[in-house]
Motif scaffolding. Structure first.
Motif, PDB file in Angstrom:
ATOM      1  N   ILE A  11       0.843  -1.203   0.000  1.00  0.00           N
ATOM      2  CA  ILE A  11       0.000   0.000   0.000  1.00  0.00           C
ATOM      3  C   ILE A  11       0.876   1.251   0.000  1.00  0.00           C
ATOM      4  CG2 ILE A  11      -1.615   1.361   1.406  1.00  0.00           C
ATOM      5  CD1 ILE A  11      -2.886  -1.436   2.183  1.00  0.00           C
ATOM      6  N   TYR A  12       1.914   1.257   0.821  1.00  0.00           N
ATOM      7  CA  TYR A  12       2.848   2.383   0.818  1.00  0.00           C
ATOM      8  C   TYR A  12       3.564   2.499  -0.524  1.00  0.00           C
ATOM      9  CZ  TYR A  12       2.448   3.546   5.769  1.00  0.00           C
ATOM     10  OH  TYR A  12       1.984   3.959   6.994  1.00  0.00           O
ATOM     11  N   THR A  59      13.216   2.615   4.780  1.00  0.00           N
ATOM     12  CA  THR A  59      13.324   3.757   3.870  1.00  0.00           C
ATOM     13  C   THR A  59      12.167   4.719   4.085  1.00  0.00           C
ATOM     14  OG1 THR A  59      12.133   2.558   2.129  1.00  0.00           O
ATOM     15  CG2 THR A  59      14.553   2.427   2.107  1.00  0.00           C
ATOM     16  N   ARG A  60      11.241   4.369   4.957  1.00  0.00           N
ATOM     17  CA  ARG A  60      10.084   5.227   5.241  1.00  0.00           C
ATOM     18  C   ARG A  60      10.384   6.125   6.433  1.00  0.00           C
ATOM     19  NH1 ARG A  60       6.130   0.545   4.676  1.00  0.00           N
ATOM     20  NH2 ARG A  60       5.896   0.720   6.916  1.00  0.00           N
ATOM     21  N   LYS A  61       9.947   7.372   6.350  1.00  0.00           N
ATOM     22  CA  LYS A  61      10.190   8.328   7.433  1.00  0.00           C
ATOM     23  C   LYS A  61       9.582   7.864   8.751  1.00  0.00           C
ATOM     24  CE  LYS A  61      10.568  12.268   4.400  1.00  0.00           C
ATOM     25  NZ  LYS A  61      10.011  13.517   3.936  1.00  0.00           N
TER      26      LYS A  61
END
Length: 99
Positions: A11-12, A59-61
């Motif tokens: 989804i991201y 890798t996501r904030k």
């Protein structure tokens, strides 16, 4: 929990693109069952591929970096495998378990 994590990651992955596609497939080969989760998001960069299953790598904030590492551990705890493949320009995570 593993399927939820893989779907959440997909989804991201498709959030910022126009053509959003996520596919879940299940099939058997011999005494193994395979569950695949693929998406149309940007391919995972080859430079980070060796790190994606490492604990606390993200890798996501807002990511904690435990999802894939925990998922891999859960599947291996059931004598299975969780791995990444690129198939036809799509990200694919494959779960393999003994039936």
């Amino acid at each position: 929990q593993v399927i939820i994590n893989l779907l959440t990651n997909s989804i991201y992955a498709v959030a910022e693109i126009d053509h959003k596609a996520i596919e879940v497939m299940l099939y058997t080969e011999g005494k193994r069952i395979f569950i695949t989760v693929s998406d149309s998001g940007p391919l995972i960069d080859k430079d980070i591929l060796p790190k994606i299953f490492l604990p606390f790598y993200t890798t996501r904030k807002a990511g904690a970096g435990i999802g894939l590492a925990l998922s891999k551990s859960i599947i291996e705890g059931h004598n299975g495998y969780l791995y990444y493949r690129e198939i036809n320009g799509r990200n694919m995570f494959v779960i393999s378990l003994v039936v």
